[in-house]
Design an enzyme around this catalytic site. Structure first.
Site, PDB file in Angstrom:
ATOM      1  N   PRO A   2      81.050  34.715  60.764  1.00 52.23           N
ATOM      2  CA  PRO A   2      82.410  34.299  60.406  1.00 52.23           C
ATOM      3  C   PRO A   2      82.715  32.927  61.011  1.00 52.23           C
ATOM      4  O   PRO A   2      82.305  32.637  62.131  1.00 52.23           O
ATOM      5  CB  PRO A   2      83.304  35.377  61.021  1.00 52.23           C
ATOM      6  CG  PRO A   2      82.470  36.053  62.042  1.00 52.23           C
ATOM      7  CD  PRO A   2      81.040  35.845  61.690  1.00 52.23           C
ATOM      8  N   GLU A   3      83.376  32.077  60.252  1.00 56.84           N
ATOM      9  CA  GLU A   3      83.780  30.775  60.776  1.00 56.84           C
ATOM     10  C   GLU A   3      85.280  30.792  61.043  1.00 56.84           C
ATOM     11  O   GLU A   3      85.942  31.809  60.871  1.00 56.84           O
ATOM     12  CB  GLU A   3      83.379  29.686  59.784  1.00 56.84           C
ATOM     13  CG  GLU A   3      81.853  29.564  59.708  1.00 56.84           C
ATOM     14  CD  GLU A   3      81.389  28.165  59.362  1.00 56.84           C
ATOM     15  OE1 GLU A   3      81.951  27.195  59.904  1.00 56.84           O
ATOM     16  OE2 GLU A   3      80.466  28.046  58.549  1.00 56.84           O
ATOM     17  N   ARG A 122      73.954  44.155  64.245  1.00 57.30           N
ATOM     18  CA  ARG A 122      72.912  43.510  65.067  1.00 57.30           C
ATOM     19  C   ARG A 122      73.267  43.435  66.552  1.00 57.30           C
ATOM     20  O   ARG A 122      72.461  42.949  67.346  1.00 57.30           O
ATOM     21  CB  ARG A 122      72.600  42.136  64.492  1.00 57.30           C
ATOM     22  CG  ARG A 122      71.944  42.273  63.118  1.00 57.30           C
ATOM     23  CD  ARG A 122      71.730  40.952  62.435  1.00 57.30           C
ATOM     24  NE  ARG A 122      70.726  40.143  63.121  1.00 57.30           N
ATOM     25  CZ  ARG A 122      70.354  38.935  62.718  1.00 57.30           C
ATOM     26  NH1 ARG A 122      70.908  38.401  61.648  1.00 57.30           N
ATOM     27  NH2 ARG A 122      69.445  38.268  63.376  1.00 57.30           N
TER      28      ARG A 122
END
Ligand SMILES: [Zn+2]
Length: 284
Positions: A2-3, A122
């Site tokens: 996500p940015e 992850r």
């Protein structure tokens, strides 16, 4: 990953659900993802939810919580009253669908008004419990100003990037100490907006070109925010979609496709370890 616009979209969603509400219990199923003691969170109210770059910050009655979603982190809020809509923010993976909690629900925070699940396929994301503003500063103090802060002036931006005059502008835009939160997508889009090739060295830019880049940063972020970033508020309905911003992105992820302005195929090259997308005709 996500940015900034995605994290800001999540921040706005969480703000609506959680501010003013009390944490009743914290269940940590994967200890390495939570730094600090979960006990320090119980019975505390969330007073405010802010953001620095891609880090979400909760201000509590006593201390702070910092959250980074990294590559595959996701926050899902399920309200107590099932009539209300579940809030989902973060990595849109189909694996995440289905009943909660599941095998990737590593931290579960129960509030007086519902349950927040921190899922992470992850396990690179994290939640940090911070005792005070000094600890918070250690976490975010190295970051440059946000694009919408008064400190992010043209004079500041120009002198900050000129310290790296020999580097390609693309790489310098990704430097989080210059402007916080510009990631790969938005650096590429900013340079398309400014009509500058990503490989240009900062030293080769004229003052007017630097000014155009400076003005394009907020323009690109504001457009992305309008579209909710590349993430979506409700993945289940859009079935693993990437949200709506990528549908209007000018160059990112469009290698080989015609430029939306001139029709020239968009190129993709490597700069440093990162891929860069640009139009060889529109960008000089
Ligand atoms: Zn073009």
């Amino acid at each position: 990953m996500p940015e900034l616009p995605e994290v800001e979209t999540i921040r706005r969603g969480l703000e609506k659900e959680l501010v003013g509400h009390k944490i009743l219990n914290v269940q940590v199923r994967v200890p390495k993802l939570l730094f600090g003691s979960p006990k320090d969170l119980t019975d505390q109210k969330i007073l405010e939810i802010t953001r620095r770059a891609k880090i979400l910050i909760w201000r509590l009655e006593n201390g702070f919580v910092a959250i980074h979603l990294k590559m595959t982190g996701q926050l899902i809020f399920v309200p107590k009253n099932a009539q209300e809509k579940t809030f989902i923010g973060g990595h849109p993976d189909k694996l995440y669908g289905g009943k909660l909690p599941h095998q990737y629900s590593h931290i579960i925070i129960t509030f007086d008004n519902g349950i927040l699940y921190f899922n992470d396929l992850r396990k690179f994301g994290w939640i940090k419990v911070l005792a005070n503003s000094e600890d918070l500063k250690k976490e975010v103090g190295h970051l440059g100003p946000e694009y919408d802060w008064p400190e992010f002036s043209f004079d500041y931006f120009q002198s900050a990037i000129l310290r790296r005059a020999k580097s390609p502008i693309k790489q310098v835009l990704l430097d989080q100490t210059i402007v916080a939160g510009v990631g790969n997508i938005y650096a590429d889009e900013t340079l398309f907006c400014a009509k500058i090739q990503p490989t240009r060295s900062v030293g080769s830019l004229t003052e007017s070109e630097i000014n155009t880049i400076y003005k394009c940063i907020p323009k690109v972020f504001q457009l992305a925010l309008k579209y909710g970033g590349t993430s979506s508020r409700d993945y289940r309905q859009v079935d693993g979609s990437q949200g709506t911003y990528l549908k209007v992105a000018k160059v990112y992820g469009r290698q080989g496709l015609p430029c939306r302005v001139c029709g020239t195929p968009i190129l993709r090259i490597k700069i440093g370890a990162r891929s860069s997308h640009y139009c060889p005709t529109c960008q000089k």
